[in-house]
Write a protein that holds these residues in place. Structure first.
Motif, short mmCIF file in Angstrom:
data_model
loop_
_atom_site.label_atom_id
_atom_site.label_comp_id
_atom_site.label_asym_id
_atom_site.label_seq_id
_atom_site.Cartn_x
_atom_site.Cartn_y
_atom_site.Cartn_z
N SER A 43 44.51 -33.82 -1.28
CA SER A 43 43.57 -33.46 -0.21
C SER A 43 43.65 -31.95 0.04
N ILE A 44 42.54 -31.29 -0.20
CA ILE A 44 42.44 -29.84 0.04
C ILE A 44 41.10 -29.60 0.72
N MET A 45 41.02 -28.59 1.57
CA MET A 45 39.77 -28.25 2.26
C MET A 45 39.27 -29.45 3.06
N GLY A 46 40.18 -30.29 3.54
CA GLY A 46 39.77 -31.48 4.27
C GLY A 46 38.98 -32.43 3.39
N THR A 47 39.19 -32.31 2.11
CA THR A 47 38.35 -33.01 1.14
C THR A 47 39.23 -33.74 0.13
N ASN A 48 38.77 -34.90 -0.28
CA ASN A 48 39.53 -35.62 -1.31
C ASN A 48 39.28 -35.01 -2.68
N ILE A 49 40.39 -34.72 -3.35
CA ILE A 49 40.30 -34.19 -4.71
C ILE A 49 40.72 -35.31 -5.65
N ILE A 65 47.56 -30.31 -14.04
CA ILE A 65 47.34 -30.72 -12.65
C ILE A 65 47.81 -29.62 -11.70
N ALA A 66 48.99 -29.05 -11.97
CA ALA A 66 49.52 -27.99 -11.08
C ALA A 66 48.60 -26.78 -11.07
N THR A 67 48.14 -26.36 -12.27
CA THR A 67 47.28 -25.17 -12.36
C THR A 67 45.96 -25.41 -11.64
N THR A 68 45.44 -26.61 -11.82
CA THR A 68 44.14 -26.94 -11.23
C THR A 68 44.24 -26.97 -9.71
N LEU A 69 45.28 -27.61 -9.21
CA LEU A 69 45.43 -27.68 -7.74
C LEU A 69 45.64 -26.29 -7.16
N MET A 70 46.38 -25.45 -7.90
CA MET A 70 46.62 -24.10 -7.40
C MET A 70 45.29 -23.33 -7.31
N ALA A 71 44.47 -23.46 -8.34
CA ALA A 71 43.18 -22.76 -8.34
C ALA A 71 42.33 -23.22 -7.15
N MET A 72 42.36 -24.51 -6.86
CA MET A 72 41.53 -25.02 -5.76
C MET A 72 42.11 -24.62 -4.41
N ASN A 73 43.43 -24.62 -4.31
CA ASN A 73 44.08 -24.20 -3.06
C ASN A 73 43.78 -22.74 -2.75
N GLN A 74 43.84 -21.92 -3.79
CA GLN A 74 43.59 -20.48 -3.59
C GLN A 74 42.18 -20.27 -3.04
N THR A 75 41.23 -21.01 -3.59
CA THR A 75 39.84 -20.88 -3.12
C THR A 75 39.76 -21.24 -1.64
N ASN A 76 40.43 -22.32 -1.28
CA ASN A 76 40.41 -22.74 0.12
C ASN A 76 41.05 -21.69 1.03
N GLN A 77 42.17 -21.13 0.59
CA GLN A 77 42.85 -20.12 1.40
C GLN A 77 41.96 -18.91 1.64
N MET A 78 41.12 -18.59 0.65
CA MET A 78 40.25 -17.42 0.76
C MET A 78 38.98 -17.71 1.56
N MET A 79 38.41 -18.91 1.34
CA MET A 79 37.02 -19.10 1.76
C MET A 79 36.80 -20.04 2.93
N VAL A 206 36.81 -33.49 -12.64
CA VAL A 206 37.38 -32.93 -11.42
C VAL A 206 36.35 -33.15 -10.30
N THR A 207 36.82 -33.76 -9.20
CA THR A 207 35.93 -34.03 -8.07
C THR A 207 36.54 -33.45 -6.80
N ALA A 208 35.72 -32.75 -6.02
CA ALA A 208 36.13 -32.31 -4.68
C ALA A 208 35.04 -32.78 -3.72
N GLY A 209 35.31 -33.85 -3.00
CA GLY A 209 34.29 -34.43 -2.11
C GLY A 209 33.06 -34.84 -2.90
N GLY A 210 31.92 -34.23 -2.58
CA GLY A 210 30.68 -34.59 -3.27
C GLY A 210 30.41 -33.78 -4.53
N ASP A 211 31.38 -33.00 -4.96
CA ASP A 211 31.15 -32.12 -6.12
C ASP A 211 32.03 -32.53 -7.29
#
Ligand code: AMP
Ligand code: MG
Length: 339
Positions: A43-49, A65-79, A206-211
């Motif tokens: 769960s990142i960005m209040g969204t199911n991954i 998995i670790a690299t992918t989650l890190m990339a998504m976490n970084q985006t959330n931290q920024m945006m 790779v799914t993040a909510g509706g994407d």
């Protein structure tokens, strides 16, 4: 009318693989005995991954998995506009007082957002942030008419000035605020897929909510990606056979509340500041997730007729929209299921 059972529709441009190629792929995958599918949810960005990754062994899967989650976490931290220390929050605080230098990531997302604003004549507008702040969907709080009128005056993507040499962003009006909720998840999914590509992963979802974005195929076949039923939780309205493509759905059922019979939800007409009516779900297929995400929000705002007309002018883009009566509408590149 909307079919409650799963409906398969075929995309003309993504035909199933020929039996010969399919067989080769199956043989290739069976030669590597350790290779298998690995799943991860988070769960990142209040969204199911959700991730499905075809990896050659456990160690490659863990790294992926670790690299992918890190990339998504970084985006959330920024945006995220909900994190007071995010780069976006700092930009929102300061960009009226002076041009602010932004990271390459934020530059790319804001740049793409402005491109979408021009394409949709303002239907997609990240400066709708100031209006969104006046709604509280959790506490079921609506803005007053006065608050809305004040907020919409500050919505205008043309007053967002980008300087490509200095990579700065500036607001021309005090009180403006950017919200990237309609595009940042798509960017995050693209970042995840780029990370997987770099690691040599050839098949993944790779799914993040509706994407969702799909890399390659699923065991030599198309993936089956469901579109949520807009009015029945845990049900699918339909499933699409897809590969190597991004798919995003925007729905009026994601963040909403109902008051006196009226549904108030998170996809907003930038001109009126009010929730869009007439559309309940908009799905877009595109080569990348950032485009699919921004366009699904855009066509939702444009409505069925203008939304599909826009999609029909764009190459490699298709859309499926469900109106408030439950009727499903398709862009001309799709072959609707036989009734
Ligand atoms: P999505 O679920 O991708 O359609 O994104 C919905 C989110 O986009 C909302 O929660 C807002 O953060 C943001 N949003 C709402 N209306 C607009 C709009 N007209 N233009 C750009 N972003 C919007
Ligand atoms: Mg979107």
């Amino acid at each position: 009318m909307l079919n409650f059972c799963q409906t398969i529709i075929k995309k003309r441009r993504w035909q199933a693989l020929s039996p010969v190629i399919t067989l080769c792929l199956l043989l290739l995958s069976s030669q590597n005995t350790q290779a298998q599918w690995y799943q991860k949810t988070a769960s990142i960005m209040g969204t199911n991954i959700e991730m499905d990754i075809w990896a050659k062994d456990q160690s490659q899967a863990e790294q992926a998995i670790a690299t992918t989650l890190m990339a998504m976490n970084q985006t959330n931290q920024m945006m995220s506009r909900y994190k007071p220390n995010s780069e976006l929050s700092q930009l929102n605080q300061m960009a009226f007082t002076k041009p602010m230098v932004v990271s390459d990531a934020l530059w790319d997302v804001i740049g793409k957002s402005l491109e979408m604003s021009r394409l949709t004549q303002g239907a997609f507008d990240i400066t709708t942030g100031v209006v969104l702040k006046t709604y509280d969907f959790k506490k079921r709080r609506l803005p007053s008419t006065r608050q809305l009128l004040d907020a919409v005056k500050k919505v205008n993507y043309r007053q967002l000035v980008l300087n490509p040499e200095a990579k700065t962003v500036q607001f021309l009006q005090q009180g403006m605020s950017i919200d990237l909720g309609g595009i940042a998840k798509g960017y995050a999914v693209d970042q995840a897929i780029n990370a997987l590509n770099t690691l040599g992963i050839k098949h993944a979802r790779v799914t993040a909510g509706g994407d969702t974005r799909l890399l390659g195929d699923y065991n030599g076949r198309d993936w089956s990606v469901g579109i949520k039923h807009p009015r029945a939780k845990n049900k699918m309205a339909m499933a699409l056979p897809l590969r190597d493509v991004a798919i995003s759905t925007s729905g009026d059922y994601e963040r909403y509340f109902i008051q006196r019979g009226q549904r108030y939800h998170h996809i907003i007409n930038p001109q009126s500041g009010r929730s869009i009516s007439g559309v309940v779900s908009a799905t877009v297929l595109a080569p990348d997730s950032m485009t699919a995400d921004a366009l699904s929000t855009s066509v939702f705002v444009l409505g069925i007729k203008k939304g599909l007309a826009l999609v029909d002018t764009l190459s490699d883009i298709d859309a499926i929209m469900i109106d408030s009566k439950g009727k499903v509408h398709y862009s001309s590149g799709l072959q609707p299921p036989s009734q």
